[in-house]
Design a protein around this motif. Structure first.
Motif, PDB file in Angstrom:
ATOM      1  N   MET A  98      10.138 -21.092  41.462  1.00  0.00           N
ATOM      2  CA  MET A  98      10.724 -19.753  41.523  1.00  0.00           C
ATOM      3  C   MET A  98      12.236 -19.819  41.707  1.00  0.00           C
ATOM      4  O   MET A  98      12.987 -19.075  41.072  1.00  0.00           O
ATOM      5  CB  MET A  98      10.088 -18.963  42.676  1.00  0.00           C
ATOM      6  CG  MET A  98       8.589 -18.734  42.540  1.00  0.00           C
ATOM      7  SD  MET A  98       8.148 -17.663  41.175  1.00  0.00           S
ATOM      8  CE  MET A  98       8.679 -16.080  41.796  1.00  0.00           C
ATOM      9  N   ILE A  99      12.682 -20.683  42.615  1.00  0.00           N
ATOM     10  CA  ILE A  99      14.116 -20.825  42.849  1.00  0.00           C
ATOM     11  C   ILE A  99      14.826 -21.274  41.573  1.00  0.00           C
ATOM     12  O   ILE A  99      15.903 -20.775  41.213  1.00  0.00           O
ATOM     13  CB  ILE A  99      14.386 -21.839  43.977  1.00  0.00           C
ATOM     14  CG1 ILE A  99      13.954 -21.263  45.338  1.00  0.00           C
ATOM     15  CG2 ILE A  99      15.850 -22.247  44.014  1.00  0.00           C
ATOM     16  CD1 ILE A  99      14.841 -20.163  45.859  1.00  0.00           C
ATOM     17  N   SER A 100      14.226 -22.226  40.863  1.00  0.00           N
ATOM     18  CA  SER A 100      14.860 -22.802  39.674  1.00  0.00           C
ATOM     19  C   SER A 100      14.863 -21.843  38.492  1.00  0.00           C
ATOM     20  O   SER A 100      15.769 -21.881  37.656  1.00  0.00           O
ATOM     21  CB  SER A 100      14.139 -24.089  39.266  1.00  0.00           C
ATOM     22  OG  SER A 100      14.140 -25.028  40.313  1.00  0.00           O
ATOM     23  N   LEU A 101      13.862 -20.988  38.398  1.00  0.00           N
ATOM     24  CA  LEU A 101      13.652 -20.194  37.187  1.00  0.00           C
ATOM     25  C   LEU A 101      14.183 -18.769  37.285  1.00  0.00           C
ATOM     26  O   LEU A 101      14.372 -18.111  36.258  1.00  0.00           O
ATOM     27  CB  LEU A 101      12.150 -20.158  36.868  1.00  0.00           C
ATOM     28  CG  LEU A 101      11.712 -19.803  35.452  1.00  0.00           C
ATOM     29  CD1 LEU A 101      12.348 -20.754  34.438  1.00  0.00           C
ATOM     30  CD2 LEU A 101      10.200 -19.863  35.345  1.00  0.00           C
ATOM     31  N   THR A 102      14.450 -18.289  38.491  1.00  0.00           N
ATOM     32  CA  THR A 102      14.774 -16.865  38.669  1.00  0.00           C
ATOM     33  C   THR A 102      15.987 -16.419  37.877  1.00  0.00           C
ATOM     34  O   THR A 102      15.973 -15.361  37.226  1.00  0.00           O
ATOM     35  CB  THR A 102      14.972 -16.553  40.167  1.00  0.00           C
ATOM     36  OG1 THR A 102      13.714 -16.694  40.837  1.00  0.00           O
ATOM     37  CG2 THR A 102      15.478 -15.145  40.369  1.00  0.00           C
ATOM     38  N   ALA A 103      17.076 -17.192  37.916  1.00  0.00           N
ATOM     39  CA  ALA A 103      18.283 -16.789  37.189  1.00  0.00           C
ATOM     40  C   ALA A 103      18.024 -16.712  35.688  1.00  0.00           C
ATOM     41  O   ALA A 103      18.451 -15.756  35.015  1.00  0.00           O
ATOM     42  CB  ALA A 103      19.417 -17.767  37.491  1.00  0.00           C
ATOM     43  N   TRP A 255       6.554 -16.703  30.762  1.00  0.00           N
ATOM     44  CA  TRP A 255       5.207 -16.998  31.243  1.00  0.00           C
ATOM     45  C   TRP A 255       5.199 -18.081  32.316  1.00  0.00           C
ATOM     46  O   TRP A 255       4.271 -18.149  33.114  1.00  0.00           O
ATOM     47  CB  TRP A 255       4.305 -17.358  30.060  1.00  0.00           C
ATOM     48  CG  TRP A 255       4.070 -16.151  29.209  1.00  0.00           C
ATOM     49  CD1 TRP A 255       4.517 -15.933  27.940  1.00  0.00           C
ATOM     50  CD2 TRP A 255       3.401 -14.947  29.604  1.00  0.00           C
ATOM     51  NE1 TRP A 255       4.160 -14.683  27.515  1.00  0.00           N
ATOM     52  CE2 TRP A 255       3.478 -14.057  28.505  1.00  0.00           C
ATOM     53  CE3 TRP A 255       2.749 -14.545  30.764  1.00  0.00           C
ATOM     54  CZ2 TRP A 255       2.914 -12.782  28.536  1.00  0.00           C
ATOM     55  CZ3 TRP A 255       2.192 -13.269  30.800  1.00  0.00           C
ATOM     56  CH2 TRP A 255       2.282 -12.406  29.713  1.00  0.00           C
ATOM     57  N   SER A 256       6.225 -18.896  32.355  1.00  0.00           N
ATOM     58  CA  SER A 256       6.346 -19.832  33.474  1.00  0.00           C
ATOM     59  C   SER A 256       6.577 -19.074  34.772  1.00  0.00           C
ATOM     60  O   SER A 256       6.056 -19.446  35.826  1.00  0.00           O
ATOM     61  CB  SER A 256       7.496 -20.815  33.239  1.00  0.00           C
ATOM     62  OG  SER A 256       7.240 -21.668  32.166  1.00  0.00           O
ATOM     63  N   TYR A 257       7.346 -18.000  34.684  1.00  0.00           N
ATOM     64  CA  TYR A 257       7.670 -17.226  35.885  1.00  0.00           C
ATOM     65  C   TYR A 257       6.441 -16.541  36.470  1.00  0.00           C
ATOM     66  O   TYR A 257       6.356 -16.342  37.679  1.00  0.00           O
ATOM     67  CB  TYR A 257       8.731 -16.184  35.562  1.00  0.00           C
ATOM     68  CG  TYR A 257       9.498 -15.720  36.770  1.00  0.00           C
ATOM     69  CD1 TYR A 257      10.443 -16.547  37.368  1.00  0.00           C
ATOM     70  CD2 TYR A 257       9.288 -14.466  37.324  1.00  0.00           C
ATOM     71  CE1 TYR A 257      11.152 -16.137  38.482  1.00  0.00           C
ATOM     72  CE2 TYR A 257       9.995 -14.037  38.432  1.00  0.00           C
ATOM     73  CZ  TYR A 257      10.928 -14.879  39.007  1.00  0.00           C
ATOM     74  OH  TYR A 257      11.621 -14.472  40.107  1.00  0.00           O
ATOM     75  N   TYR A 258       5.510 -16.184  35.609  1.00  0.00           N
ATOM     76  CA  TYR A 258       4.268 -15.570  36.091  1.00  0.00           C
ATOM     77  C   TYR A 258       3.153 -16.610  36.257  1.00  0.00           C
ATOM     78  O   TYR A 258       2.383 -16.567  37.225  1.00  0.00           O
ATOM     79  CB  TYR A 258       3.796 -14.504  35.106  1.00  0.00           C
ATOM     80  CG  TYR A 258       4.789 -13.397  34.864  1.00  0.00           C
ATOM     81  CD1 TYR A 258       5.368 -12.710  35.924  1.00  0.00           C
ATOM     82  CD2 TYR A 258       5.141 -13.033  33.567  1.00  0.00           C
ATOM     83  CE1 TYR A 258       6.287 -11.686  35.702  1.00  0.00           C
ATOM     84  CE2 TYR A 258       6.049 -12.005  33.333  1.00  0.00           C
ATOM     85  CZ  TYR A 258       6.620 -11.341  34.405  1.00  0.00           C
ATOM     86  OH  TYR A 258       7.514 -10.339  34.178  1.00  0.00           O
ATOM     87  N   GLY A 259       3.054 -17.516  35.301  1.00  0.00           N
ATOM     88  CA  GLY A 259       1.923 -18.437  35.275  1.00  0.00           C
ATOM     89  C   GLY A 259       1.916 -19.445  36.401  1.00  0.00           C
ATOM     90  O   GLY A 259       0.873 -19.662  37.039  1.00  0.00           O
ATOM     91  N   TRP A 260       3.075 -20.086  36.671  1.00  0.00           N
ATOM     92  CA  TRP A 260       3.121 -21.072  37.747  1.00  0.00           C
ATOM     93  C   TRP A 260       2.696 -20.480  39.088  1.00  0.00           C
ATOM     94  O   TRP A 260       1.853 -21.064  39.789  1.00  0.00           O
ATOM     95  CB  TRP A 260       4.515 -21.681  37.859  1.00  0.00           C
ATOM     96  CG  TRP A 260       4.814 -22.763  36.864  1.00  0.00           C
ATOM     97  CD1 TRP A 260       5.658 -22.698  35.804  1.00  0.00           C
ATOM     98  CD2 TRP A 260       4.262 -24.080  36.837  1.00  0.00           C
ATOM     99  NE1 TRP A 260       5.678 -23.886  35.115  1.00  0.00           N
ATOM    100  CE2 TRP A 260       4.824 -24.761  35.726  1.00  0.00           C
ATOM    101  CE3 TRP A 260       3.342 -24.758  37.636  1.00  0.00           C
ATOM    102  CZ2 TRP A 260       4.497 -26.071  35.406  1.00  0.00           C
ATOM    103  CZ3 TRP A 260       3.016 -26.075  37.310  1.00  0.00           C
ATOM    104  CH2 TRP A 260       3.586 -26.710  36.211  1.00  0.00           C
ATOM    105  N   PRO A 261       3.249 -19.332  39.508  1.00  0.00           N
ATOM    106  CA  PRO A 261       2.829 -18.771  40.794  1.00  0.00           C
ATOM    107  C   PRO A 261       1.333 -18.456  40.851  1.00  0.00           C
ATOM    108  O   PRO A 261       0.683 -18.719  41.865  1.00  0.00           O
ATOM    109  CB  PRO A 261       3.669 -17.495  40.919  1.00  0.00           C
ATOM    110  CG  PRO A 261       4.885 -17.770  40.121  1.00  0.00           C
ATOM    111  CD  PRO A 261       4.397 -18.581  38.951  1.00  0.00           C
TER     112      PRO A 261
END
Length: 286
Positions: A98-103, A255-261
């Motif tokens: 999440m930290i890495s992908l948010t921006a 989808w990484s932002y939703y899928g990983w969590p």
């Protein structure tokens, strides 16, 4: 501890880039190096003060000397410790992603760079909220049921997030709610880490607080590293180029932002079901 963690994360993330600019004078490489040295120095001072002033409240009668490998063997046979390690590892893998992908997500998917200033602080800032609401919740439900329910609620909220992308207020409200719920589990982790020592003593007759705590601390570092690296490799595999973001890269970010969590929270829920003790019961023997 949860309060101190959340405040330090908020201050650290907020101060990093201004410090990089101050120390680097336009040279980011020099700025990041100087900032890292500053943070390392502050950490060293804090650790020394803890060592100098912290007093043990529980006197362990066992010898301070022990064979490391047999002690590690006992540690990995401690079911409470294994659950705590796995739960912590998965939490921090998710935290790292999440930290890495948010921006990237705010800019390339939502199209609202201004949301970075809300999304990133929410990841760590909600830890402060959870520090106050988690103790009464977990005291009532127990670690196993409370953390399991928190993970499932968070999964549901993350699954709803894609439906609110067109409305920044709705997206932020749902996102902050999900962050608060997931932050409840970090308080559970601190409690589990302490109770693994009692479980260890019940099974093996020794406490070995330092070894058990070091193992849990390792999970936080490895988790953050794995989560951050996974995002870097995902972006590389999708051919992400900052100056010309392809549709494939944009969908990978989305989808990484939703899928990983969702995946990691579901795994956390499964892991915590194996937690072998609650405050109201004596430690199990297996």
């Amino acid at each position: 501890r949860s309060i101190g963690t959340s405040i330090s994360v908020i201050l650290g993330t907020a101060a990093t880039m201004p410090l990089v600019g101050l120390f680097g004078g336009g040279d980011q490489q020099r700025g990041f190096l100087a900032t890292a040295i500053l943070f390392a120095g502050l950490s060293l001072i804090a650790l020394f003060l803890l060592f100098r002033n912290c007093q043990e409240r529980y006197e362990d009668q066992a010898s301070p000397s022990f064979a490391v490998l047999p002690a590690i063997g006992e540690m990995v046979r401690n079911r409470a410790w294994l659950v705590c390690f796995g739960f912590t590892l998965l939490y921090f893998v998710r935290f790292g992603t999440m930290i890495s992908l948010t921006a990237f997500f705010a800019i390339e998917v939502l199209g609202h760079p201004w949301m970075i200033s809300i999304l990133l602080p929410a990841i760590s800032g909600t830890l402060l909220i959870a520090a106050f609401i988690a103790p009464p919740i977990l005291a009532r439900t127990g670690i196993r049921k409370g953390c399991f329910a928190a993970c499932l609620i968070a999964v549901a909220l993350f699954l709803l997030l894609p439906l609110t992308e067109a409305s920044p207020p709705a997206f932020l409200a749902l996102y902050i709610a999900a962050s608060v719920v997931t932050s409840v589990t970090i308080t559970g982790i601190f409690t589990m880490a302490a109770e693994t020592v009692d479980f260890h003593e019940a099974r093996f007759g020794t406490r070995n607080e330092g070894l058990l705590s070091a193992g849990i601390s390792l999970a936080t570092k490895v988790g953050m590293a794995v989560g951050s690296a996974a995002i870097a490799y995902s972006l590389g595999a999708a051919g992400y180029v900052p100056t010309a973001v392809s549709d494939t890269a944009r969908e990978t970010i989305r989808w990484s932002y939703y899928g990983w969590p969702v995946v990691l929270l579901a795994l956390q829920a499964l892991v915590v079901l194996a937690w072998p003790m609650e405050r109201a019961t004596r430690p199990a023997t297996a």
